[in-house]
Scaffold this motif. Structure first.
Motif, PDB file in Angstrom:
ATOM      1  N   SER A   1       0.811  -1.218   0.000  1.00  0.00           N
ATOM      2  CA  SER A   1       0.000   0.000   0.000  1.00  0.00           C
ATOM      3  C   SER A   1       0.846   1.272   0.000  1.00  0.00           C
ATOM      4  CB  SER A   1      -0.935   0.014   1.217  1.00  0.00           C
ATOM      5  OG  SER A   1      -0.200   0.206   2.406  1.00  0.00           O
ATOM      6  N   GLY A   2       2.122   1.138   0.397  1.00  0.00           N
ATOM      7  CA  GLY A   2       2.954   2.321   0.530  1.00  0.00           C
ATOM      8  C   GLY A   2       2.528   3.157   1.730  1.00  0.00           C
ATOM      9  N   SER A   3       1.865   2.511   2.676  1.00  0.00           N
ATOM     10  CA  SER A   3       1.337   3.202   3.842  1.00  0.00           C
ATOM     11  C   SER A   3       1.599   2.370   5.096  1.00  0.00           C
ATOM     12  CB  SER A   3      -0.167   3.425   3.648  1.00  0.00           C
ATOM     13  OG  SER A   3      -0.714   4.147   4.728  1.00  0.00           O
ATOM     14  N   SER A   4       0.994   2.754   6.189  1.00  0.00           N
ATOM     15  CA  SER A   4       1.189   2.053   7.459  1.00  0.00           C
ATOM     16  C   SER A   4       0.290   0.845   7.608  1.00  0.00           C
ATOM     17  CB  SER A   4       0.925   3.015   8.619  1.00  0.00           C
ATOM     18  OG  SER A   4       1.809   4.095   8.525  1.00  0.00           O
ATOM     19  N   PHE A   5      -0.705   0.736   6.746  1.00  0.00           N
ATOM     20  CA  PHE A   5      -1.638  -0.392   6.777  1.00  0.00           C
ATOM     21  C   PHE A   5      -2.424  -0.410   5.471  1.00  0.00           C
ATOM     22  CE2 PHE A   5      -3.627   3.210   8.966  1.00  0.00           C
ATOM     23  CZ  PHE A   5      -4.776   3.397   8.207  1.00  0.00           C
ATOM     24  N   ALA A   6      -3.174  -1.481   5.265  1.00  0.00           N
ATOM     25  CA  ALA A   6      -4.110  -1.563   4.135  1.00  0.00           C
ATOM     26  C   ALA A   6      -5.515  -1.688   4.705  1.00  0.00           C
ATOM     27  CB  ALA A   6      -3.788  -2.766   3.259  1.00  0.00           C
ATOM     28  N   HIS A   7      -6.454  -0.986   4.097  1.00  0.00           N
ATOM     29  CA  HIS A   7      -7.864  -1.051   4.474  1.00  0.00           C
ATOM     30  C   HIS A   7      -8.542  -1.959   3.443  1.00  0.00           C
ATOM     31  CE1 HIS A   7     -11.791   1.429   5.323  1.00  0.00           C
ATOM     32  NE2 HIS A   7     -11.880   0.194   5.744  1.00  0.00           N
TER      33      HIS A   7
ATOM     34  N   HIS B   1      -9.535  -3.779  -2.058  1.00  0.00           N
ATOM     35  CA  HIS B   1      -8.932  -2.628  -1.390  1.00  0.00           C
ATOM     36  C   HIS B   1     -10.012  -1.549  -1.330  1.00  0.00           C
ATOM     37  CE1 HIS B   1      -4.835  -4.062  -1.110  1.00  0.00           C
ATOM     38  NE2 HIS B   1      -4.954  -4.530  -2.350  1.00  0.00           N
ATOM     39  N   THR B   2     -10.295  -1.044  -0.144  1.00  0.00           N
ATOM     40  CA  THR B   2     -11.427  -0.135   0.008  1.00  0.00           C
ATOM     41  C   THR B   2     -11.206   1.225  -0.644  1.00  0.00           C
ATOM     42  OG1 THR B   2     -10.666   0.628   2.154  1.00  0.00           O
ATOM     43  CG2 THR B   2     -12.197  -1.228   2.131  1.00  0.00           C
TER      44      THR B   2
END
Length: 143
Positions: A46-52, A110-111
């Motif tokens: 995701s390139g983030s801290s988590f995936a939703h 992926h939301t």
């Protein structure tokens, strides 16, 4: 006393698109709800801290458009060792959906690409959660 039969789980449909609109999919299956995943692979993907993510069991996926624009990455470096097929748009690079090797017929959207956003009910892999992130789903059980 005979037990009453379990109700048949309700199937729902949710749709998602990629950033550029080249890919559009609809998943129909038993609603397992939205989760926040803190696993290292979802963080990297995701390139983030988590995936939703939004999960479905006993599900089918339909390409509304752009099946030929989807690239599949077989992620075998998972915590449980099961392969997770990550599907993304090869035009814009957006993550669109995932399919774990088990359980069969499970699909995950992926939301970020969904039209209707759903609040997560659980957090997964919280041991890998960044310490500066608060409880996203504070009142819900955590794995």
């Amino acid at each position: 006393m005979a037990s009453s039969p379990k109700p048949t789980p309700k199937k729902v449909s949710r749709s998602a698109t990629c950033l550029c609109g080249a890919v559009a999919v609809t998943v129909t299956g038993v609603d397992k709800g939205a989760v926040i995943c803190h696993c290292a692979n979802c963080q990297r993907s995701s390139g983030s801290s988590f995936a939703h993510n939004y999960r479905f069991l006993d599900a089918d996926i339909t390409f509304d458009k752009g099946q030929d624009a989807v690239t599949r990455y077989e992620d075998g470096n998972t915590v449980n060792g099961n392969v997770l097929a990550r599907h993304f748009c090869k035009v814009c690079g957006s993550n669109v959906f995932l399919q774990p090797s088990t359980p069969a017929r499970m699909w995950i959207l992926h939301t970020g690409g969904m039209q209707d956003k759903t609040q997560p009910s659980r957090e997964l892999f919280t041991h890998n959660k960044h310490p500066w992130i608060g409880d996203v789903a504070a009142s819900k059980p955590k794995l």
